[in-house]
Enzyme design. Structure first.
Site, short mmCIF file in Angstrom:
data_model
loop_
_atom_site.label_atom_id
_atom_site.label_comp_id
_atom_site.label_asym_id
_atom_site.label_seq_id
_atom_site.Cartn_x
_atom_site.Cartn_y
_atom_site.Cartn_z
CD GLU A 115 -1.68 6.16 2.63
OE1 GLU A 115 -2.34 7.08 2.09
OE2 GLU A 115 -2.16 5.06 2.92
CG HIS A 146 -6.83 7.03 4.52
ND1 HIS A 146 -7.00 6.71 3.20
CD2 HIS A 146 -8.08 7.24 5.03
CE1 HIS A 146 -8.30 6.72 2.91
NE2 HIS A 146 -8.97 7.04 4.00
CG ASP A 192 -4.69 1.81 4.58
OD1 ASP A 192 -5.15 1.79 5.74
OD2 ASP A 192 -4.85 2.76 3.79
CG ASP A 242 -1.87 1.20 1.18
OD1 ASP A 242 -2.93 1.07 0.54
OD2 ASP A 242 -1.56 2.25 1.77
#
Length: 590
Positions: free
Chosen positions: A35, A175, A180, A33
């Site tokens: 960001e 998030h 995540d 994942d």
């Protein structure tokens, strides 16, 4: 060495079910994942955090987490969403250091992400920016899988937060990359558990799963057990051993398996699999050999579930007859009568349009009667309209009529200028008067003529050659060799590593099918066109040519691109009321 012969090759060894693919219990997944500062790497957005979990057989093998210096300010709304602030990343490593570390962590794994195109797209973008080769990862998208499994009764949507609740994930997505990724691991395991009950047990089945494939189709996945990983042709048969469907693939087993677990949602294919009781395979030395075998098998068996190429004998040709007063005629086959033939055409309508274009250009007779050399009949209305030279009543002498026939033959076989000139002038005149429908009729006639004559010129040149031997190096570095005789593929093979190329080619030619020149062609037009496409492709080297392989410099082919482009543009037009504004690029909510 492989030659084109009617004998079928069977793969006899039986394999266990697990050999149909990689069992999910043995696959190491790297669930990742990211960001980011925005939704588009190409638009300048940067990665601010990478989190990943490595897992196999339900056991966590390791975790990877790091903040990333985005080299710029993090937008306020992103900071509020992720909790990652500028002060947190000021001392973080740059993506140039993080990416190689992540790739080392994920080496040999199958990448998993929720909305994988987003996360994998960012990683690939920065790999390309750094000049790094992107590993050939298999990828699983849990969002895509969920949309095929989760119903409205399970969850209102397929966001990560919603799926985490459905599968009681041990980590709540917030998030942040690692949290995540951990939640995505639980979602992946939940989805795999549900799919296991539907007969999905391998990575290949997981990647290609579609809820639209019936359970009856999945129960027949064992039919793929006898199919090898090799290029060739596959045949579905029913209980009476009748051929239901013929197809071709560069990887037979992978393709056949898709009929049982993949997104094969065509209704007739589901019906076909329901009737199938066996799948035969014929391995081929080259993709071209596979294409040709497929065409021949479809023409031989006429499988009810194949829509194309079943009836090559139903072709239509345009014939310029050989008689006292020659004429143009539509016929269904080519015979040995010394006449000139053009075609075959894709349909009877196309052949009729081509015929109309020629009749618009040349006042050749259109009656079907056999006329004596000295006519004494009353002419028809076409003569009164100056659309026929009227040999029936003696209005034209044989020499003048013969000159007209030579112009027709030259237009069909060499230069289309007469037809192009006449039809273009008519289209311009109709367009000037805003009679666009009539202009369109002539446009379609001209396009049919150009396509038909171009096809005839190209095929005739190939068919005249007694033999063409050509070779091309494949992606694996080996040389594929094809022997073509009178437009028919007579042999195909791949030169073994270390073998003497000349000796191999000589043996292949000696074992090739004997093909004799016959009226028309020994092969179907579709087979010859497939061969032509290969011969004209980049990298092909001619080894031997017996005969003259050429096309007229001023032939119809040079005009073909214009008509194909016009046709493509018409099909690409979208009505104004169907156009939609592009959606803004953003990261889907989790």
């Amino acid at each position: 060495m492989s030659t084109i012969a009617p004998a079928a090759t069977r793969w006899e060894a039986q394999r266990s079910f697990d050999q149909l693919g990689r069992p999910l219990r043995d696959v190491t997944f790297c669930v990742v994942d990211l960001e980011t500062t925005g939704g588009s790497a190409a638009g300048g957005s940067m990665i601010t955090e990478v989190g990943a979990v490595k897992v196999r057989g339900g056991e966590v093998l390791g975790e990877f987490q790091t903040l990333v210096d985005p080299r710029g300010e993090i937008p306020a709304f992103i900071a509020v969403l992720t909790g990652i602030t500028n002060s947190m990343v000021v001392d973080a490593p740059p993506i140039e250091s993080v990416l190689p570390a992540f790739l080392e962590f994920a080496e040999g794994c199958v990448l998993v992400a929720h909305n994988a195109p987003f996360d994998v797209g960012f990683l690939r973008h920065f790999a390309e920016q750094q000049g790094r080769a992107w590993p050939r990862f298999d990828v699983v998208d849990t969002a895509k899988l969920a949309r095929r499994v989760i119903t409205r009764d399970d969850a209102p949507n397929c966001k990560l937060s919603s799926l985490a609740k459905v599968f009681n994930a041990s980590t709540t997505p917030n998030h942040r990359a690692l949290a995540d990724a951990r939640a995505t691991v639980d979602v992946l395991h939940g989805l795999m558990e549900r799919l296991g009950g539907l007969g999905v047990h391998t990575l290949e089945e997981l990647q290609t799963f579609s809820a639209k494939v019936s359970s009856a189709q999945r129960r027949k996945r064992h039919l793929a057990e006898s199919v090898p990983h090799a290029p060739g042709v596959y045949l579905f048969r029913d209980e009476q051993q009748r051929v239901l469907y013929v197809g071709t693939s560069k990887d037979l087993r992978t393709r056949v398996r898709t009929y049982f677990t993949a997104s094969e949602t065509r209704t007739r294919m589901g019906e076909m699999v329901g009737l199938a009781s066996r799948v035969d395979s014929i391995t081929c030395a080259t993709p071209l050999e596979a294409e040709v075998r497929e065409l021949r098998l479809i023409a031989e068996h006429k499988p009810r579930y194949n829509r194309r190429s079943r009836f090559p004998e139903k072709a239509h040709y345009l014939k310029l007859t050989r008689e006292a007063w020659p004429r143009l005629s539509l016929v269904r086959k080519v015979v040995d009568d010394d006449a000139d033939y053009v075609g075959p055409f894709s349909s009877k309508k196309a052949a009729e349009r081509c015929l109309a274009a020629l009749h618009d250009t040349f006042p050749v007779r259109q009656c079907t009667d056999r006329l004596p050399r000295h006519g004494n009949r009353t002419p028809c209305v076409l003569a009164e309209m100056s659309k026929c030279l009227a040999p029936c009543d003696g209005s034209v002498d044989p020499a003048t009529y013969g000159a007209l026939v030579r112009r027709i033959r030259d237009s069909l076989l060499r230069q289309p200028n007469d037809v192009l000139g006449v039809i273009n002038r008519r289209m311009e005149a109709f367009a000037a008067e805003e009679r666009f429908e009539e202009a369109g009729v002539h446009r379609d006639r001209l396009a049919a003529f150009v396509r038909g004559s171009a096809r005839a010129q190209r095929l005739a040149s190939l068919v005249r050659c007694r033999e063409i031997v050509a070779t091309r190096r494949g992606d694996d570095g080996r040389w594929a060799v094809h022997v073509v005789r009178h437009g028919r593929l007579a042999a195909a093979g791949v030169i073994p590593a270390g073998a003497d190329a000349r000796s191999y080619v000589d043996r292949l030619r000696g074992a090739a099918e004997t093909v004799r020149a016959v009226p028309g062609a020994p092969a179907t037009a579709e087979e010859s066109e497939r061969i032509l496409r290969w011969l004209e492709s980049d990298g092909v080297r001619l080894v031997e040519v017996e005969g003259e392989w050429s096309c007229p410099v001023g032939g119809s082919r040079r005009h073909l691109a214009m008509f194909e482009a016009a046709s493509d543009s018409r099909h690409a037009v979208v009505p104004f009321d169907e156009r939609r504004a592009p959606s803004p690029v953003h990261r889907p909510a989790r």
